[in-house]
Enzyme design. Structure first.
Site, PDB file in Angstrom:
ATOM      1  N   ASN A 132       0.835  -1.215   0.000  1.00 54.97           N
ATOM      2  CA  ASN A 132       0.000   0.000   0.000  1.00 54.97           C
ATOM      3  C   ASN A 132       0.866   1.261   0.000  1.00 54.97           C
ATOM      4  OD1 ASN A 132      -3.072  -0.285   0.213  1.00 54.97           O
ATOM      5  ND2 ASN A 132      -2.378  -1.885   1.618  1.00 54.97           N
ATOM      6  N   HIS A 154      -7.907  -0.217   6.696  1.00 62.16           N
ATOM      7  CA  HIS A 154      -8.242  -1.444   7.412  1.00 62.16           C
ATOM      8  C   HIS A 154      -8.980  -2.371   6.448  1.00 62.16           C
ATOM      9  CE1 HIS A 154      -9.091  -3.971  10.839  1.00 62.16           C
ATOM     10  NE2 HIS A 154     -10.339  -4.074  10.409  1.00 62.16           N
ATOM     11  N   ASP A 177      -9.429   1.101  15.232  1.00 62.44           N
ATOM     12  CA  ASP A 177     -10.216   0.973  13.993  1.00 62.44           C
ATOM     13  C   ASP A 177     -11.580   1.645  14.127  1.00 62.44           C
ATOM     14  OD1 ASP A 177      -8.122  -0.528  12.877  1.00 62.44           O
ATOM     15  OD2 ASP A 177      -8.946  -2.402  13.639  1.00 62.44           O
TER      16      ASP A 177
HETATM   17  C1  GRF Z   1      -3.183  -4.468   4.230  1.00 58.24           C
HETATM   18  O1  GRF Z   1      -4.146  -5.460   4.023  1.00 58.24           O
HETATM   19  C2  GRF Z   1      -3.755  -3.421   5.118  1.00 58.24           C
HETATM   20  O2  GRF Z   1      -5.116  -3.200   4.925  1.00 58.24           O
HETATM   21  C3  GRF Z   1      -3.534  -4.039   6.460  1.00 58.24           C
HETATM   22  O3  GRF Z   1      -2.272  -4.659   6.376  1.00 58.24           O
HETATM   23  C4  GRF Z   1      -1.997  -4.985   5.024  1.00 58.24           C
HETATM   24  C5  GRF Z   1      -0.720  -4.305   4.654  1.00 58.24           C
HETATM   25  O4  GRF Z   1      -0.169  -4.779   3.481  1.00 58.24           O
HETATM   26  N1  GRF Z   1      -3.680  -3.089   7.515  1.00 58.24           N
HETATM   27  P1  GRF Z   1       1.062  -3.995   2.824  1.00 58.24           P
HETATM   28  O5  GRF Z   1       2.145  -3.906   3.880  1.00 58.24           O
HETATM   29  O6  GRF Z   1       0.560  -2.642   2.416  1.00 58.24           O
HETATM   30  O7  GRF Z   1       1.494  -4.823   1.659  1.00 58.24           O
END
Ligand code: GRF
Length: 196
Positions: A15, A110, A146
Site C-alpha cells: 500500500n 483497514h 479501527d
Molecule cells: C493491508 O491489508 C492493510 O489493509 C492491512 O495490512 C496490510 C498491509 O499490506 N492493515 P502492505 O504492507 O501494504 O502490503
C-alpha cells in the site's frame, strides 16, 4: 505548498508503494518519510528504491515503554516535517497520547467494511460469518482501535470457495485504488466520505 506525508509500515509495504506512486504531478502532497517499527520490514527497500527517505524506530528496543516508543516516533516524524501520517499495514496499537498529538492528520487503511471486523483476521472472520460482501475502509485514526470517522470504503463480493488468502488478494486490489484516492482528497482538506 504541498503537504508532507509520512507513511508508517510494519511489513511489505505494498500500500505504501501505491501511495508514494500517487503523489506526483498536481497532487497536493509529497512523501517525506517511510517509517517502520521493524528493521526487517520489506517495504523499507521499496521506499529507498522510490527515492523516499526511510527511518526505523524499533519498538522492541523500548520493551513495555509505549510512551518512549511513541515519543521517538514523534521526534522522527517532526524532524522530517510530516504534516499527514498514513498508517499502511502498521501493526502497532498507538496510545491516546500519540493519537491526540496527530489527531485530524492521521489516516489508516483497514481490510474490512468498518464498523464490521475491527482488529485482526478480518477475511477469515468475514468468510466464517457467511458475508456476501467484504472490502476495505480508510478512516481517520482516533484513540478507539479501527474506530475513527470513515473517509471511504471499497467493496468486493465474497465468492464461493474463497479462502482468507483469495479474499485478501481481491480486497488488496481495492486498497490500492481507495487509499490513494482518499489521501488526495484529505490533502486537499476534504473530510467528507467518498466510496469507490
Ligand atoms: C493491508 O491489508 C492493510 O489493509 C492491512 O495490512 C496490510 C498491509 O499490506 N492493515 P502492505 O504492507 O501494504 O502490503
Amino acid at each position: 505548498m504541498s503537504k508532507r506525508v509520512a507513511i508508517l509500515i510494519s511489513g511489505g509495504g505494498s500500500n505504501m508503494v501505491r501511495l508514494v506512486e500517487s503523489m506526483v504531478g498536481d497532487h497536493p502532497a509529497r512523501p517525506c518519510l517511510v517509517l517502520a517499527n521493524d528493521p526487517g520490514a520489506g517495504g523499507l527497500a521499496k521506499a529507498s528504491a522510490l527515492g523516499v527517505p526511510t527511518a526505523v524506530v524499533d519498538h522492541r528496543l523500548f520493551g513495555p515503554d509505549r510512551a518512549g516508543f511513541e515519543a521517538e516516533l514523534t521526534r522522527v516524524l517532526v524532524a522530517h516535517g510530516a504534516d499527514i501520517l498514513c498508517l499502511a499495514g502498521f501493526m502497532r496499537v498507538l496510545t491516546e497520547g500519540f493519537v491526540t498529538r496527530w489527531q485530524g492528520r492521521m489516516l489508516n487503511i483497514h481490510p474490512s467494511l468498518l464498523p464490521k471486523y475491527r482488529g485482526l483476521h478480518t477475511h477469515a472472520r468475514a468468510i466464517a460469518a457467511g458475508e456476501a460482501e467484504a472490502g476495505c475502509t480508510v478512516h481517520e485514526v482516533t484513540a478507539e482501535l479501527d474506530g475513527g470517522p470513515v473517509l471511504g470504503q471499497a467493496r468486493v463480493p465474497v465468492l464461493p470457495g474463497d479462502t482468507p488468502e483469495t479474499l485478501a488478494a481481491r480486497v488488496l486490489d481495492q486498497e490500492y485504488r481507495l487509499y490513494p484516492m482518499i489521501l488526495r482528497r484529505f490533502a486537499h482538506g476534504q473530510r467528507g466520505r467518498a466510496d469507490l
